[in-house]
Design a protein around this motif. Structure first.
Motif, short mmCIF file in Angstrom:
data_model
loop_
_atom_site.label_atom_id
_atom_site.label_comp_id
_atom_site.label_asym_id
_atom_site.label_seq_id
_atom_site.Cartn_x
_atom_site.Cartn_y
_atom_site.Cartn_z
N SER A 8 36.02 54.34 90.29
CA SER A 8 36.09 52.99 89.77
C SER A 8 35.28 51.90 90.35
O SER A 8 34.98 51.20 90.36
CB SER A 8 37.87 52.51 90.89
N SER A 9 34.25 52.00 91.88
CA SER A 9 33.74 51.41 91.63
C SER A 9 31.89 51.61 90.65
O SER A 9 31.16 49.65 90.90
CB SER A 9 32.80 51.95 93.17
N PHE A 10 31.74 52.56 90.03
CA PHE A 10 31.07 52.18 88.79
C PHE A 10 31.29 51.16 87.64
O PHE A 10 31.50 51.48 86.25
CB PHE A 10 30.83 53.54 88.55
N ASN A 11 31.49 49.66 88.32
CA ASN A 11 32.74 49.36 86.93
C ASN A 11 31.59 48.24 86.46
O ASN A 11 31.32 46.85 86.07
CB ASN A 11 33.38 48.24 88.12
N ARG A 12 30.07 48.23 86.25
CA ARG A 12 29.69 47.84 86.26
C ARG A 12 28.54 48.13 84.79
O ARG A 12 28.14 49.80 85.41
CB ARG A 12 28.36 46.69 86.94
N VAL A 13 27.90 47.49 83.84
CA VAL A 13 27.00 48.32 83.20
C VAL A 13 25.51 47.54 82.31
O VAL A 13 25.79 45.98 82.49
CB VAL A 13 27.52 47.76 81.31
N ALA A 14 24.82 49.01 82.49
CA ALA A 14 23.14 48.15 82.06
C ALA A 14 22.29 48.85 81.79
O ALA A 14 22.67 49.82 81.24
CB ALA A 14 22.33 48.79 83.86
#
Length: 116
Positions: A8-14
């Motif tokens: 759930s920490s991987f909640n940002r997109v690049a």
């Protein structure tokens, strides 16, 4: 060995990509344009106060660290577009172990501010 990172920490997109020099047809001027190649989710990594003080005044002062799931397509000098700006990967700490879940820590340095 560091603690596992919650999915759930991987909640940002690049967006990851390269740059291309383009010519403005009206003025003939040249500029650099970001060319996205792929998108990945990332988790921001918070620096300790000691790390912030150590970087103060250095060329890495406008940098930050993000964590991605290991991806061999990500290389040093690649560009990363995140909501607050365009960054260049200056260091890629690759985890190429044989573990089930592996993570790479990317040190990215601000090239130009954004604001989406």
């Amino acid at each position: 060995m560091s603690a596992p990172i919650s999915p759930s920490s991987f909640n940002r997109v690049a967006q990851f990509g390269t740059s291309k020099q383009v010519t403005n047809p009206a003025t003939g001027g040249k500029s650099i344009q970001f060319m996205p190649q792929f998108t990945l989710h990332y988790a921001p990594k918070t620096r300790t106060l000691n790390q912030v003080y150590a970087l103060s005044g250095s060329k890495l002062m406008d940098s930050k660290v993000i964590t991605i799931r290991h991806n061999p397509k990500v290389i040093t000098n690649m560009l990363v577009q995140v909501p607050d700006g365009l960054y260049k990967i200056v260091s890629n700490s690759v985890d190429d172990s044989n573990q089930l879940n592996t993570y790479d820590y990317l040190t990215i340095q601000l090239m130009e501010k954004g604001g989406k």
